[in-house]
Design a protein around this motif. Structure first.
Motif, mmCIF file in Angstrom:
data_model
loop_
_atom_site.group_PDB
_atom_site.id
_atom_site.type_symbol
_atom_site.label_atom_id
_atom_site.label_comp_id
_atom_site.label_asym_id
_atom_site.label_seq_id
_atom_site.Cartn_x
_atom_site.Cartn_y
_atom_site.Cartn_z
ATOM 1 N N ALA A 294 0.808 -1.225 0.000
ATOM 2 C CA ALA A 294 0.000 0.000 0.000
ATOM 3 C C ALA A 294 0.840 1.275 0.000
ATOM 4 C CB ALA A 294 -0.948 0.003 1.192
ATOM 5 N N GLY A 295 1.862 1.311 -0.849
ATOM 6 C CA GLY A 295 2.681 2.513 -0.979
ATOM 7 C C GLY A 295 3.753 2.680 0.071
ATOM 8 N N GLN A 296 3.885 1.720 1.006
ATOM 9 C CA GLN A 296 4.897 1.788 2.043
ATOM 10 C C GLN A 296 5.842 0.593 1.934
ATOM 11 O OE1 GLN A 296 5.251 4.269 4.608
ATOM 12 N NE2 GLN A 296 3.893 5.334 3.183
ATOM 13 N N GLU A 297 7.096 0.811 2.320
ATOM 14 C CA GLU A 297 8.089 -0.246 2.240
ATOM 15 C C GLU A 297 8.911 -0.271 3.526
ATOM 16 O OE1 GLU A 297 10.457 -1.362 -1.467
ATOM 17 O OE2 GLU A 297 11.918 -0.186 -0.323
ATOM 18 N N TRP A 298 9.146 -1.488 4.015
ATOM 19 C CA TRP A 298 10.067 -1.710 5.134
ATOM 20 C C TRP A 298 11.286 -2.426 4.589
ATOM 21 C CZ3 TRP A 298 12.057 -6.418 6.549
ATOM 22 C CH2 TRP A 298 12.837 -6.443 7.717
ATOM 23 N N THR A 299 12.476 -1.981 5.004
ATOM 24 C CA THR A 299 13.727 -2.608 4.584
ATOM 25 C C THR A 299 14.566 -2.910 5.806
ATOM 26 O OG1 THR A 299 13.699 -1.308 2.543
ATOM 27 C CG2 THR A 299 15.760 -2.412 3.103
ATOM 28 N N ALA A 300 15.078 -4.133 5.890
ATOM 29 C CA ALA A 300 15.932 -4.509 7.017
ATOM 30 C C ALA A 300 17.143 -3.592 7.050
ATOM 31 C CB ALA A 300 16.369 -5.961 6.893
ATOM 32 N N SER A 301 17.472 -3.100 8.235
ATOM 33 C CA SER A 301 18.565 -2.152 8.345
ATOM 34 C C SER A 301 19.123 -2.169 9.754
ATOM 35 C CB SER A 301 18.081 -0.729 8.012
ATOM 36 O OG SER A 301 19.043 0.230 8.383
ATOM 37 N N ASN A 302 20.452 -2.126 9.856
ATOM 38 C CA ASN A 302 21.088 -2.023 11.164
ATOM 39 C C ASN A 302 20.727 -0.721 11.864
ATOM 40 O OD1 ASN A 302 22.316 -4.476 10.859
ATOM 41 N ND2 ASN A 302 24.290 -3.639 10.220
ATOM 42 N N GLY A 303 20.271 0.250 11.090
ATOM 43 C CA GLY A 303 19.900 1.532 11.676
ATOM 44 C C GLY A 303 18.492 1.577 12.209
ATOM 45 N N GLY A 304 17.681 0.540 11.998
ATOM 46 C CA GLY A 304 16.340 0.569 12.572
ATOM 47 C C GLY A 304 15.271 -0.076 11.730
ATOM 48 N N GLY A 305 15.395 -0.073 10.419
ATOM 49 C CA GLY A 305 14.427 -0.742 9.570
ATOM 50 C C GLY A 305 13.037 -0.146 9.654
ATOM 51 N N ASN A 306 12.892 1.147 9.402
ATOM 52 C CA ASN A 306 11.599 1.801 9.496
ATOM 53 C C ASN A 306 10.825 1.718 8.186
ATOM 54 O OD1 ASN A 306 11.950 2.728 12.190
ATOM 55 N ND2 ASN A 306 13.252 4.384 11.457
ATOM 56 N N TRP A 307 9.519 1.972 8.268
ATOM 57 C CA TRP A 307 8.676 2.069 7.071
ATOM 58 C C TRP A 307 8.911 3.412 6.397
ATOM 59 C CZ3 TRP A 307 5.805 -1.819 5.072
ATOM 60 C CH2 TRP A 307 5.531 -2.911 5.890
ATOM 61 N N HIS A 308 8.862 3.416 5.069
ATOM 62 C CA HIS A 308 9.046 4.645 4.295
ATOM 63 C C HIS A 308 8.289 4.495 2.986
ATOM 64 C CE1 HIS A 308 11.910 2.329 1.858
ATOM 65 N NE2 HIS A 308 12.399 1.904 3.010
#
Length: 331
Positions: A294-308
């Protein structure tokens, strides 16, 4: 022969102080080991934030997040309302801290500390989070008007605990988790994914599909077919489709359309967000690197992995369709 002289008082006092310090250090070390093993002092890794107040949040480990997601998925798959999922999560928070533990009072085991000797199932069944959740909901559904009861009363009628008031203290956290993990709150659960490569669990598209069916059940997912490697697969027991991309292997999970609400009272978008946040909660165990919905993406990240916002969201051919959740494993 002269008798040995007694230890000088100053030296004896120093020895006692050293021994006392060693005892303290041993106690601290033991505490840290216990906290690490149980997850109490480990890096949390996952977080749920209130959709209405960002100051309200709950942090937990990937193991706890995966177990909470299973509890929520099994509940909605059975058509249980949000209140039932909240009761189940509060119970598991109290009984096990959302950890699938192999010990407890007498023969108690698992997320809900269910006892084989009391008819809850075999040890292997109780140690299966999906089974344990299902049997909890089955008992809860038999409690008359449980949705109208105080949470601690409803939980106690199922658990028959020696500490019946203990469940109440977890209600606010359980409510926060339930609204995220059933999809009522969108993009409120995040995990950083730092443990992706450290886990020894199976990973990849097949593991994702197996976990989806385990938690939601085939009927709850309502897929209509599968496509693997460009070949259409007849699907009397359908599963999500799998495609290979340059960024990894993608599992596409259709979001049921055409009904205003499902058996749990949620609309299509909420069902989609449950699937998306279930994937994030399981990202460490299944090595999921990206989730899009629905227009949002989560990506695994050492910095936090937030939705964008997803790349190209709102444009023709975008991967961020509200009719499906895309789960990328790998690469």
């Amino acid at each position: 022969m002269s008798e040995p002289s007694p230890t000088p008082p100053r030296r004896r006092g120093r020895v006692l102080r050293i021994c006392a310090a060693l005892l303290v250090l041993s106690g601290v070390a033991a505490y840290l080991v216990v906290q690490y093993v149980t997850g109490g002092g480990a890096a949390r890794g996952c977080k749920v934030v209130s959709a209405t107040d960002e100051r309200t949040s709950y942090e937990f480990t990937p193991e706890q997040a995966g177990n909470a997601a299973t509890i929520a998925a099994v509940g909605t798959g059975r058509g249980m309302p949000l209140r039932a999922v909240t009761i189940a999560l509060a119970t598991a928070l109290q009984e096990s801290g959302l950890r699938n533990i192999q010990h407890g009072d007498r023969d108690s085991l698992g997320l809900f500390q269910q006892r084989p000797s009391q008819g809850w199932g075999s040890e292997d069944q109780i140690m299966d989070p999906a089974y344990a959740s299902g049997i909890f909901y089955a008992h809860l559904a038999r409690v008359p008007d449980y949705t109208e009861l105080p949470l601690t009363v409803a939980a106690q009628k199922v658990q028959r605990s020696g500490f019946p008031e203990a469940y109440a203290k977890h209600e606010s956290d359980a409510t926060l988790l339930a609204t995220a993990l059933t999809g009522y709150s969108a993009a409120t659960l995040t995990c950083d994914g730092r443990s992706m490569r450290a886990t020894g669990a199976e990973a990849g598209p097949d593991a994702v599909r197996t976990a989806l069916v385990r938690d939601f059940g085939r009927d709850a997912l309502q897929e209509t077919g599968a496509e693997v490697g460009g070949t259409t697969v007849p699907s009397p027991s359908p599963s999500p489709s799998v495609t290979a991309t340059a960024r990894g292997r993608t599992v596409t999970v259709p979001v049921p359309q055409g009904n205003t609400t499902d058996a749990s009272g949620r609309d299509e978008r909420e069902r989609g967000w449950q699937l998306a946040q279930w994937a994030v909660a399981n990202s460490s165990a299944l090595r999921i690197s990206r989730v899009t919905y629905a227009g949002q993406e989560w990506t695994a990240s050492n910095g936090g992995g937030n939705w964008h916002p997803a790349p190209g969201a709102g444009t023709a051919g975008s991967e961020s369709s509200p009719t499906s959740v895309r789960i990328v494993t790998g690469p």
